[in-house]
Design an enzyme around this catalytic site. Structure first.
Site, mmCIF file in Angstrom:
data_model
loop_
_atom_site.group_PDB
_atom_site.id
_atom_site.type_symbol
_atom_site.label_atom_id
_atom_site.label_comp_id
_atom_site.label_asym_id
_atom_site.label_seq_id
_atom_site.Cartn_x
_atom_site.Cartn_y
_atom_site.Cartn_z
ATOM 1 N N THR A 1 3.808 3.494 7.328
ATOM 2 C CA THR A 1 1.986 4.020 7.242
ATOM 3 C C THR A 1 1.505 3.123 8.395
ATOM 4 O OG1 THR A 1 0.285 3.411 5.942
ATOM 5 C CG2 THR A 1 1.973 2.100 5.515
ATOM 6 N N ASP A 2 0.225 3.827 8.604
ATOM 7 C CA ASP A 2 -0.688 3.205 9.561
ATOM 8 C C ASP A 2 -1.131 1.888 9.194
ATOM 9 O OD1 ASP A 2 -2.534 4.428 8.018
ATOM 10 O OD2 ASP A 2 -3.413 5.174 9.594
ATOM 11 N N GLU A 3 -0.987 1.696 7.758
ATOM 12 C CA GLU A 3 -1.853 0.555 7.000
ATOM 13 C C GLU A 3 -1.354 -0.649 7.496
ATOM 14 O OE1 GLU A 3 -3.241 1.052 3.212
ATOM 15 O OE2 GLU A 3 -3.295 3.266 3.321
ATOM 16 N N TYR B 1 0.207 -3.970 -0.720
ATOM 17 C CA TYR B 1 0.877 -2.700 -0.402
ATOM 18 C C TYR B 1 1.371 -2.725 0.955
ATOM 19 C CZ TYR B 1 1.237 1.959 1.447
ATOM 20 O OH TYR B 1 1.612 3.087 2.207
ATOM 21 N N LYS C 1 5.040 -3.015 3.068
ATOM 22 C CA LYS C 1 5.591 -1.722 3.934
ATOM 23 C C LYS C 1 5.821 -2.605 5.404
ATOM 24 C CE LYS C 1 5.943 2.003 3.580
ATOM 25 N NZ LYS C 1 7.310 2.685 3.120
HETATM 26 P P1 TYD Z 1 -6.677 5.950 -0.736
HETATM 27 O O1 TYD Z 1 -6.727 7.568 -0.965
HETATM 28 O O2 TYD Z 1 -6.433 5.288 -1.972
HETATM 29 O O3 TYD Z 1 -5.849 5.501 0.709
HETATM 30 P P2 TYD Z 1 -5.702 4.133 1.312
HETATM 31 O O4 TYD Z 1 -6.383 3.070 0.597
HETATM 32 O O5 TYD Z 1 -4.310 4.183 1.427
HETATM 33 O O6 TYD Z 1 -6.491 4.583 2.614
HETATM 34 O O7 TYD Z 1 -8.163 5.760 -0.294
HETATM 35 C C1 TYD Z 1 -8.604 6.190 0.712
HETATM 36 C C2 TYD Z 1 -10.030 5.760 0.941
HETATM 37 O O8 TYD Z 1 -11.077 6.187 -0.174
HETATM 38 C C3 TYD Z 1 -10.224 4.250 1.173
HETATM 39 O O9 TYD Z 1 -11.029 3.837 2.061
HETATM 40 C C4 TYD Z 1 -10.677 3.699 -0.279
HETATM 41 C C5 TYD Z 1 -11.388 5.234 -0.745
HETATM 42 N N1 TYD Z 1 -11.516 5.165 -2.104
HETATM 43 C C6 TYD Z 1 -12.754 5.195 -2.675
HETATM 44 O O10 TYD Z 1 -13.893 5.239 -2.281
HETATM 45 N N2 TYD Z 1 -12.638 5.269 -4.209
HETATM 46 C C7 TYD Z 1 -11.581 5.597 -4.859
HETATM 47 O O11 TYD Z 1 -11.442 5.881 -6.183
HETATM 48 C C8 TYD Z 1 -10.405 5.672 -4.052
HETATM 49 C C9 TYD Z 1 -8.832 6.089 -4.861
HETATM 50 C C10 TYD Z 1 -10.507 5.557 -2.775
#
Ligand code: TYD
Length: 334
Positions: free
Chosen positions: A124-126, A148, A152
């Site tokens: 992942t890019d994270e 997480y 990774k």
């Molecule tokens: P997510 O889909 O959990 O992916 P990641 O954290 O791996 O990027 O979240 C995408 C973005 O959306 C992230 O900035 C967190 C935000 N988010 C919300 O604002 N509310 C939520 O309920 C969730 C699940 C994520």
């Protein structure tokens, strides 16, 4: 050709298997999946009678399960198996270390022991951490900031260590935020779409100005396939959609697509701790190898909303039981 796909009942894994069986008639797939909360047999129900597809129930951390999935041998392993949700990693980090690091280790040992020709780690890019400006390239330092992304990154470093130490034939892909059909409804897009269909509010973390680069799952699957077939062993490849959007922009599109309004359906809630503001990847390396995303973002999002509307029987059972407990733990106090 026989490929072992791990975590193939998950979101990206199941889409990958479907693309491979459709577009590579000479490939047979064995899918090893632990069927955790996110590994859903319904994701591949249409393939159950396909003679080129075989399912094995088991954990990548279990040597015996991995051995039995490999059977007489495979030509490649593609590892999708992982705990993937940042918020869950904040609530309960240990499962992430077990699957994303120790599970990866068990697979690498199998590659070494069985002389398997190619191992691809789906990452992942994270792992690059928060990117204030510019774009992450494959040789940038890893600065993960959640349990997480740290797990990774640990997996990635272990994979690269096997390359240096044992000359193991490895590849790594680092994908950006992925969306599309069959995504478990804890992630931003499917959570918000399904809440909106149900006339519920959507919880936007903090100011909602965090930026993610969105990649359609079929483009992501084809990117991984492209690296598996054409990548140089020992190399890392970013896979990005080239669609940077703030969470509020995504929310607006989903509200429009579901016919709901911002005023009644958006709730700004307490931010995620250690929330990365922005991810952005440079994909020049994979472009030079001949891959490009095909799905225009507006079309992909519109089709995804339609898919969730038309597949209530897929997601409704998922938003019960374990999910409701998680939802309460994650959102009630916000
Ligand atoms: P997510 O889909 O959990 O992916 P990641 O954290 O791996 O990027 O979240 C995408 C973005 O959306 C992230 O900035 C967190 C935000 N988010 C919300 O604002 N509310 C939520 O309920 C969730 C699940 C994520």
């Amino acid at each position: 050709m026989r490929w072992l796909v791990t975590g193939g009942l998950g979101f990206i894994g199941s889409n990958f298997i479907r693309v491979v069986l459709r577009e590579r008639p000479d490939v047979r797939i064995v899918n090893l999946d632990a069927m955790t909360y996110a590994g859903n047999p319904a994701n591949l129900r249409d393939l159950e009678d396909n003679p080129r597809y075989r399912f094995v129930h088991g954990d990548i951390g279990d040597v015996n399960a991995v051995e039995s999935a490999i059977g007489d041998g495979v030509d490649a392993i593609v590892n999708f198996a992982a705990e993937t949700h940042v918020d869950r990693s904040i609530l309960d980090p240990e499962a992430f270390l077990r699957t994303d690091i120790l599970g990866t280790h068990v697979l690498l040992e199998a590659v070494r022991r069985r002389g398997i020709a190619r191992y691809l780690q789906v990452s992942t890019d994270e792992v690059y951490g928060d990117v204030e400006r510019g774009e992450s390239s494959e040789d940038d330092p890893l600065r993960p900031r959640s349990p997480y992304s740290a797990s990774k990154a640990g997996g990635d470093l272990h994979v690269l260590a096997y390359r240096s130490t044992y000359d193991t034939p490895v590849l790594i892909t680092r994908g950006s935020n992925t969306y599309g059909p069959y995504q478990y409804p804890e992630k931003l897009i499917p959570l918000f779409v399904t809440n909106l269909i149900d006339d519920q509010q959507v919880p936007v973390y903090g100011d909602g100005l965090q930026i993610r680069d969105w990649l359609h799952v079929e483009d992501h699957a084809r990117g991984i396939l492209h690296v598996l077939e054409h990548g140089t062993l020992g190399e890392v490849y970013n896979v990005g959609g080239g669609n940077p959007r703030t969470n509020l922009e995504i929310t607006r599109l989903l509200l429009e697509g579901c016919g709901r309004s911002h005023d009644t359906h958006v709730r700004h809630v307490v931010d995620r701790p250690g929330h990365d503001r922005r991810y952005a990847v440079n994909t020049a390396k994979l472009s030079a190898l001949g891959w490009a995303p095909r799905v225009p973002f507006a079309d992909g999002i519109a089709a995804t909303i339609v898919w969730y509307r038309e597949h209530e029987s897929w997601w409704r059972p998922l938003k019960s039981g374990e999910f409701l407990e998680y939802y309460k733990r994650q959102y009630a106090h916000r």
